[in-house]
Design an enzyme around this catalytic site. Structure first.
Site, PDB file in Angstrom:
ATOM      1  CG  HIS A 142      -1.692  -1.122   1.564  1.00 46.88           C
ATOM      2  ND1 HIS A 142      -1.234  -2.207   2.252  1.00 46.88           N
ATOM      3  CD2 HIS A 142      -3.004  -1.376   1.295  1.00 46.88           C
ATOM      4  CE1 HIS A 142      -2.204  -3.090   2.395  1.00 46.88           C
ATOM      5  NE2 HIS A 142      -3.291  -2.613   1.818  1.00 46.88           N
ATOM      6  CG  ASP A 164       1.895  -1.118   3.353  1.00 46.40           C
ATOM      7  OD1 ASP A 164       1.161  -0.778   4.293  1.00 46.40           O
ATOM      8  OD2 ASP A 164       1.588  -1.976   2.502  1.00 46.40           O
ATOM      9  CG  MET A 191      -1.098  -6.015  -6.246  1.00 41.30           C
ATOM     10  SD  MET A 191      -1.163  -5.305  -4.578  1.00 41.30           S
ATOM     11  CE  MET A 191      -1.614  -6.749  -3.633  1.00 41.30           C
ATOM     12  CD  GLU A 211      -7.982  -8.269  -0.962  1.00 38.67           C
ATOM     13  OE1 GLU A 211      -7.034  -7.665  -1.509  1.00 38.67           O
ATOM     14  OE2 GLU A 211      -7.915  -8.708   0.195  1.00 38.67           O
ATOM     15  CE  LYS A 247     -11.742  -8.707   5.997  1.00 35.69           C
ATOM     16  NZ  LYS A 247     -10.603  -8.012   6.637  1.00 35.69           N
ATOM     17  CD  GLU A 251      -7.263 -11.973   2.374  1.00 36.63           C
ATOM     18  OE1 GLU A 251      -6.770 -10.996   1.777  1.00 36.63           O
ATOM     19  OE2 GLU A 251      -7.393 -12.043   3.612  1.00 36.63           O
ATOM     20  CG  HIS A 274     -11.142 -11.364   2.446  1.00 36.77           C
ATOM     21  ND1 HIS A 274     -10.740 -10.329   1.640  1.00 36.77           N
ATOM     22  CD2 HIS A 274     -10.396 -11.258   3.569  1.00 36.77           C
ATOM     23  CE1 HIS A 274      -9.796  -9.631   2.257  1.00 36.77           C
ATOM     24  NE2 HIS A 274      -9.571 -10.182   3.423  1.00 36.77           N
ATOM     25  CG  ASP A 334      -4.682 -11.066  -1.348  1.00 32.55           C
ATOM     26  OD1 ASP A 334      -3.801 -10.956  -2.223  1.00 32.55           O
ATOM     27  OD2 ASP A 334      -5.168 -10.085  -0.745  1.00 32.55           O
ATOM     28  CG  ASP A 387      -9.120 -10.456   8.353  1.00 28.83           C
ATOM     29  OD1 ASP A 387      -8.717 -11.533   7.903  1.00 28.83           O
ATOM     30  OD2 ASP A 387      -8.803  -9.350   7.890  1.00 28.83           O
ATOM     31  CG  ASP A 427      -4.963 -11.570   7.414  1.00 34.83           C
ATOM     32  OD1 ASP A 427      -5.711 -11.990   6.510  1.00 34.83           O
ATOM     33  OD2 ASP A 427      -4.773 -10.356   7.628  1.00 34.83           O
ATOM     34  CG  ASP A 470      -3.349  -9.990   2.456  1.00 42.66           C
ATOM     35  OD1 ASP A 470      -2.620  -9.537   3.361  1.00 42.66           O
ATOM     36  OD2 ASP A 470      -4.396  -9.442   2.074  1.00 42.66           O
TER      37      ASP A 470
HETATM   38  C1  XLS Z   1      -7.635  -7.053   4.394  1.00 41.84           C
HETATM   39  C2  XLS Z   1      -7.172  -7.184   3.024  1.00 41.84           C
HETATM   40  C3  XLS Z   1      -6.003  -6.305   2.632  1.00 41.84           C
HETATM   41  C4  XLS Z   1      -5.888  -6.208   1.144  1.00 41.84           C
HETATM   42  C5  XLS Z   1      -4.998  -5.130   0.628  1.00 41.84           C
HETATM   43  O1  XLS Z   1      -8.303  -7.913   4.929  1.00 41.84           O
HETATM   44  O2  XLS Z   1      -6.879  -8.523   2.773  1.00 41.84           O
HETATM   45  O3  XLS Z   1      -4.827  -6.767   3.218  1.00 41.84           O
HETATM   46  O4  XLS Z   1      -5.469  -7.412   0.598  1.00 41.84           O
HETATM   47  O5  XLS Z   1      -5.474  -3.873   0.964  1.00 41.84           O
HETATM   48 MG    MG Z   2      -6.113  -9.306   1.031  1.00 34.88          MG
HETATM   49 MG    MG Z   3      -7.561  -9.840   4.273  1.00 32.21          MG
END
Ligand code: XLS
Ligand code: MG
Ligand code: MG
Length: 387
Positions: free
Chosen positions: A55, A58, A89, A182, A184, A218, A221, A246, A256, A258, A288
């Site tokens: 991002h 970041d 990306m 993306e 979610k 993802e 998600h 992802d 969430d 991850d 991710d």
């Molecule tokens: C959050 C998302 C984020 C995106 C990128 O849950 O996965 O990390 O992939 O902004």
């Molecule tokens: Mg993501």
């Molecule tokens: Mg995510």
């Protein structure tokens, strides 16, 4: 047989925000010190990754001066070239700053929507400068808690207008980005717009330049939505819209998480890897995810190594699955083909009439066992390593 050590040819990528995650959660402070972007680049290259994604914020703080930004970007580019990593990306942080508390492209405030466009254009400039070809839109704050605000329909229109604007901007600059939406279902908002891969695919058809847009599904998600991730990915592949992916893991119906790829739903991860490999998907394989809050820096690199190692092991399992005579025999039994019926199922008025007249043994069709218990146990035996 390989020792499952990744190389850049495996196309594994991580986000600066993933291995850079400091372990903060809604109830607790960070448990790890921040890592600098050039150091992350060096470490990922040592581990055999192909690229690093980001991002805008970041890398560059939201309030950096122009000179500060240029210095940070120059150092980062130097690290990339020193260590041979690429940035496939890029994306925009449209969720951390309080200005985006009620959405960015779907804020009810026209000032916020215009600021989101400005911030995204600048972030697209940064991504292009770093060589990115894919641009992700995760609408983390694009949603609601209070639907009495009455923006459900207009929000979709604002979202569409913003994406159309940004696609034109990319083309006018010659950036050649492919955009990946993306989805979610929730978190950080109670309800996020375009909550699933299916919703995003439907929405893409309403954009001015649908060919430029695909999806970035993802694992976590779709799982949070109670859906089967491999099914979502298959639909994206079928539509020619799997622009990015992802990879992580997640327990269903929870916050969430991850988690490290393959750490929770091992069989789902296998199904996914087999699907990606069999389909010929050749885009980046992006993790991710982040290390557990219990971990120190060594745990972060163990997490990163584990994501890649699990993918490579499952890729080898997929190869064995495709070569296993007993599994292939079970598959051949399950997939009963019939050339005459295939020909008859192509529409002509004559075929339709013939099909209507045909006699089928419905009871026999119902009696036929499909052998899926046997096939599934063969798959388990393969995954357990006892075949
Ligand atoms: C959050 C998302 C984020 C995106 C990128 O849950 O996965 O990390 O992939 O902004
Ligand atoms: Mg993501
Ligand atoms: Mg995510």
């Amino acid at each position: 047989m390989t020792d499952f050590t990744p190389t850049p040819a495996d196309r594994f990528t991580f986000g600066l925000w993933t291995v850079g995650n400091t372990g903060r959660d809604p109830f607790g402070e960070p448990t790890r010190a921040p890592l600098s972007a050039p150091y992350i680049v060096q470490k990922l290259a040592e581990l055999g990754a192909y690229g690093v994604n980001l991002h805008d914020n970041d890398l560059v703080p939201i309030d950096a001066s122009a000179a500060g930004r240029d210095r940070i970007v120059a150092e980062f580019r130097e690290a990339l070239s020193d260590h041979g990593l690429v940035v496939p990306m890029a994306t925009t942080n449209l969720f951390s700053d309080p200005a985006f508390k009620d959405g960015a492209f779907t804020s009810a405030d026209a000032h916020v929507r215009a600021y989101a466009l400005q911030k995204t254009m600048r972030s697209m400039d940064l991504g292009a400068e770093l060589g990115a070809h894919t641009y992700v839109f995760w609408g983390g704050r694009e949603g609601t808690e209070v639907d009495a605000g009455g923006k459900l329909l207009s929000a979709l229109g604002w979202f569409r207008d913003s994406l159309n604007f940004l696609a034109e901007y990319s083309e006018s600059q010659g950036y050649g980005y492919r955009f990946a939406l993306e989805p979610k279902p929730n978190e950080p908002r109670a309800d996020i717009f375009l909550p699933t891969v299916g919703s995003a695919l439907g929405f893409i058809g309403t954009l001015d330049r649908p060919a430029l847009f695909g999806v970035n599904p993802e694992f976590a998600h779709e799982t949070m939505a109670g859906l089967n991730f491999a099914h979502a990915v298959a639909q994206a592949l079928d539509a020619g819209k799997l622009f990015h992916i992802d990879l992580n893991d997640q327990k269903m119906s929870r916050f969430d998480q991850d988690l490290r790829f393959g750490s929770e739903n091992l069989k789902g991860a296998f199904t996914l890897v087999k699907l990606l490999e069999d389909s010929g998907y050749d885009g980046p394989l992006h993790f991710d995810a982040h290390a557990l809050r219990t971990e120190d820096e060594e745990g972060v690199w163990a997490f990163a190594r584990g994501c890649m190692r699990t993918y490579l092991i499952l890729k080898e399992k997929a190869r064995q699955f495709n070569a296993d005579p007993a599994i292939q025999a079970a598959l051949a039994e399950y997939h009963r083909a019939d050339d005459e019926l295939a020909a008859l199922s192509r529409f002509t008025p004559q075929n339709a009439a013939a099909l209507k007249d045909r006699t089928f043994d419905r009871a026999a069709l119902g009696r036929r066992g499909l052998g899926l218990e046997h096939l599934d146990q063969l798959t388990n035996d393969l995954l357990f390593g006892v075949r």
